[in-house]
Design a protein around this motif. Structure first.
Motif, mmCIF file in Angstrom:
data_model
loop_
_atom_site.group_PDB
_atom_site.id
_atom_site.type_symbol
_atom_site.label_atom_id
_atom_site.label_comp_id
_atom_site.label_asym_id
_atom_site.label_seq_id
_atom_site.Cartn_x
_atom_site.Cartn_y
_atom_site.Cartn_z
ATOM 1 N N LEU A 5 0.806 -1.087 0.111
ATOM 2 C CA LEU A 5 0.087 0.035 0.037
ATOM 3 C C LEU A 5 1.009 1.054 -0.042
ATOM 4 O O LEU A 5 0.605 2.419 -0.754
ATOM 5 N N PHE A 6 2.064 1.183 0.789
ATOM 6 C CA PHE A 6 2.866 2.380 0.721
ATOM 7 C C PHE A 6 3.333 2.619 -0.523
ATOM 8 O O PHE A 6 3.489 4.110 -1.059
ATOM 9 N N TYR A 7 3.802 1.772 -1.119
ATOM 10 C CA TYR A 7 4.551 1.744 -2.601
ATOM 11 C C TYR A 7 3.362 2.601 -3.527
ATOM 12 O O TYR A 7 3.474 3.328 -4.427
ATOM 13 N N LEU A 8 2.057 1.936 -3.345
ATOM 14 C CA LEU A 8 1.071 2.242 -4.454
ATOM 15 C C LEU A 8 0.779 3.827 -3.986
ATOM 16 O O LEU A 8 0.593 4.501 -4.950
ATOM 17 N N VAL A 11 3.729 5.855 -5.617
ATOM 18 C CA VAL A 11 3.697 5.857 -7.175
ATOM 19 C C VAL A 11 2.178 6.834 -7.538
ATOM 20 O O VAL A 11 2.455 7.743 -8.406
ATOM 21 N N PHE A 12 1.343 6.830 -6.810
ATOM 22 C CA PHE A 12 0.231 7.605 -7.157
ATOM 23 C C PHE A 12 0.456 9.098 -6.850
ATOM 24 O O PHE A 12 0.329 10.164 -7.579
ATOM 25 N N LEU A 13 1.264 9.426 -5.822
ATOM 26 C CA LEU A 13 1.636 10.909 -5.508
ATOM 27 C C LEU A 13 2.581 11.521 -6.413
ATOM 28 O O LEU A 13 2.583 12.608 -7.146
ATOM 29 N N LEU A 14 3.527 10.473 -7.059
ATOM 30 C CA LEU A 14 4.375 10.916 -8.128
ATOM 31 C C LEU A 14 3.494 11.235 -9.411
ATOM 32 O O LEU A 14 3.825 12.021 -10.279
ATOM 33 N N GLY A 17 2.084 14.448 -9.099
ATOM 34 C CA GLY A 17 3.117 15.517 -9.272
ATOM 35 C C GLY A 17 3.353 15.871 -11.053
ATOM 36 O O GLY A 17 3.505 16.946 -11.239
ATOM 37 N N PHE A 18 3.650 14.744 -11.391
ATOM 38 C CA PHE A 18 4.057 14.891 -12.668
ATOM 39 C C PHE A 18 2.789 15.614 -13.757
ATOM 40 O O PHE A 18 2.915 16.209 -14.639
ATOM 41 N N ALA A 19 1.696 15.147 -13.248
ATOM 42 C CA ALA A 19 0.335 15.577 -13.922
ATOM 43 C C ALA A 19 0.155 17.165 -13.555
ATOM 44 O O ALA A 19 -0.153 17.988 -14.624
ATOM 45 N N TRP A 20 0.572 17.568 -12.684
ATOM 46 C CA TRP A 20 0.467 18.933 -12.003
ATOM 47 C C TRP A 20 1.480 19.770 -12.837
ATOM 48 O O TRP A 20 1.398 20.822 -13.318
ATOM 49 N N LEU A 21 2.767 19.244 -13.050
ATOM 50 C CA LEU A 21 3.912 20.038 -13.671
ATOM 51 C C LEU A 21 3.251 19.924 -15.066
ATOM 52 O O LEU A 21 3.694 21.038 -15.871
#
Length: 545
Positions: A5-8, A11-14, A17-21
């Protein structure tokens, strides 16, 4: 699960972040050493993530190479330990199954793979293998070595205790048990062994102290401790009853409070109270127990509470006991004995007949013989009741480990076990009880009782009874005659019939007569007749009982 769950989440936060950039275009300008570097924000973010990932991978590779010797050594060490535990498990199973050879091999293999300092069970497997091989001295040495290890000390004491018991060294066994109790008062075997030692010496105070030190957990354990404490208190009260009635009174009453239905405690408490002239309180204790468990010792203590009472006073107290527990064999016997002492033979006979109907047994017929001798003096009837007593079921008695005692004792004389005596019928002899044959009328002419016609000769010979000779009439049983008529019949026997007609073989004629005329009443009881005795039936028409 949480790691995934932590890895998921990372990855979701990354991705966010890339979508926001990506939705916010821009440039990143870096000037370094006279050069100007301009890249977009997305490219800069990807470069930073790639650099971080590369550093982490490089660190993992360096760390793996650096720790590889330790990892390889740990792998082989764990593999070796697993093989050792597998051998230890196989050896313990083999020892439990009695396979000494396999247990010895697995013990040696486990000792090579596992250090005995790390796994104390190797010592136990060695000791068990030595016991299976018959090397008792080696097993005792192993158990003795366990005493130095705090984890194995109790196991070593247990092994040494069992070996001492096997060799008959009771003092050594008691020593090991007492040491085990000092370390672990909750051990049942140690407490029992130490108690047996102290009770064997009559040290009731020491046994009580030892029992109080045990930490009982659970309802069953507390009840067991309370029961054994009551036994020890009763034994102490019985010992000091003559020397110190006050201590005996206090101790016995405490035992009676712990076990209200325990007969020895109640009897001892009542006798101590009677010696202090507390007749009412002592009688109340006996009456309470009599309602729950009628017992001859209770009746004897209750009736003889006052030594100066007359026979009529004792009879009145016996009737009071009977009123507390009606339709009971013991109640009827108490009244019967008291009435016989008081000379009231009619009441004694009625009570004895009631006891025979409720539960025929040896004491009932013996009491009936005493009544018959005291009232009529008819020796023929007396012998008849004595013969019935020989064949009747035995009375209950105090039994422990097959030993039958007249009085209760706190420990078994056979094994030394505490609280071993039980009030029950001894199993030494199985009596034959024939339904519907309780005949209390005199029977001068007695035929073979029903149920004995097909008995084996060996059974008839095992219980011979000899009384005076009387004429026998098999086909027509006579009615009851008075004692004078019976004596006249013995003095003037009838003329014997020819042997061919009157000498039945193995009860065949009696059986045929009963079969031909089923309407005839059953023949009266004769516990002394031996229908399989061919000699007495063929040589004379008279029968010697």
């Amino acid at each position: 699960m949480f790691r995934i769950l932590f890895y998921l989440v990372v990855v979701f936060l990354l991705g966010l972040g890339f979508a926001w950039l990506a939705e916010r275009p821009g440039d990143l300008v870096v000037t370094f050493a006279g050069y100007r570097y301009e890249v977009s924000l997305m490219v800069a973010a990807v470069a930073i993530v790639a650099i971080v990932a590369a550093v982490m991978i490089l660190w993992w590779l360096i760390r793996s190479i650096w720790t590889s010797p330790y990892t390889v050594a740990r792998y082989f060490r764990v593999r070796r330990r697993d093989r050792g535990y597998q051998a230890l498990s196989t050896g313990m199973i083999a020892a439990g199954a009695g396979d000494g050879g396999l247990a010895r091999r697995m013990s040696q293999q486990a000792a090579k793979l596992i250090s005995s300092d790390q796994e104390p069970l190797i010592h136990l497997l060695d000791a068990q293998a030595a016991l299976l091989d018959g090397d008792r001295q080696a097993a005792r040495d192993k158990f003795t070595a366990m005493l130095d290890d705090p984890e194995m000390r109790l196991l070593g004491l247990r092994g040494l205790y069992l070996e001492a018991e096997r060799l008959g060294e009771r003092e050594a066994a008691r020593h090991y048990a007492e040491r085990a109790v000092e370390n672990a008062p909750q051990l049942e075997w140690a407490v029992n062994a130490a108690l047996e030692g102290k009770t064997g010496e009559g040290d009731w105070d020491g046994a009580l102290k030892l029992l109080d030190s045990r930490r009982a957990t659970g309802k069953d354990a507390r009840e067991s401790v309370a029961s054994r404490r009551a036994v020890l208190l009763t034994a102490k009260a019985m010992d000091v009853l003559d020397a110190d009635p006050q201590v005996a009174r206090t101790t016995a009453l405490e035992a009676h409070k712990l076990r209200p239905d325990f007969v020895p405690a109640a009897v001892t408490a009542a006798r101590a109270l009677f010696r202090q002239n507390e007749l009412r309180k002592g009688s109340k204790v006996l009456e309470t127990v009599w309602k729950k468990e009628p017992h001859p010792e209770i009746a004897d203590a209750y009736i003889h509470a006052r030594p100066g009472d007359s026979t009529q006073d004792r009879l009145a107290r016996a009737k009071k006991l009977q009123s507390l527990k009606r339709n009971n064999v013991e109640s009827a016997l108490v009244v019967g004995r008291a009435a016989l002492d008081a000379g009231e033979y009619r009441l004694a006979r009625e009570s004895c007949e009631a006891a025979a109907r409720l539960g025929p047994r040896e004491s009932v017929y013996l009491l009936m013989a005493d009544i018959e001798e005291a009232e009529t003096g008819d020796q023929g009837r007396v012998r008849q009741w004595l013969a019935k007593a020989l064949r009747a079921p035995r009375d209950p008695a105090w039994v422990a480990d097959g030993y039958v005692a007249e009085r209760w004792a706190p420990v078994s004389p056979v094994t030394g076990k505490l609280d071993a005596f039980e009030w029950r019928m001894p199993m030494e002899r199985l009596a034959q009880v024939v339904e519907g044959e309780e005949d209390f009328s005199p029977a001068p002419a007695i035929a073979a009782p029903k149920g004995e016609e097909a008995d084996e000769p060996a059974k008839a010979e095992a219980e011979p009874v000899v009384i005076e000779a009387e004429p026998v009439e098999v086909e027509k049983p006579q009615k009851a005659k008075p004692a004078d008529a019976a004596a006249e019949a013995v003095a003037k026997p009838e003329k014997p019939e020819p042997p061919a007609e009157t000498a039945p073989v193995n009860g065949q004629k009696a059986a045929s007569a009963k079969k031909d005329d089923p309407a005839k009443p059953p023949l009266p009881d004769d516990p002394g007749v031996d229908p399989d005795d061919k000699d007495s039936s063929t040589q004379s028409p008279f029968r010697l009982f």
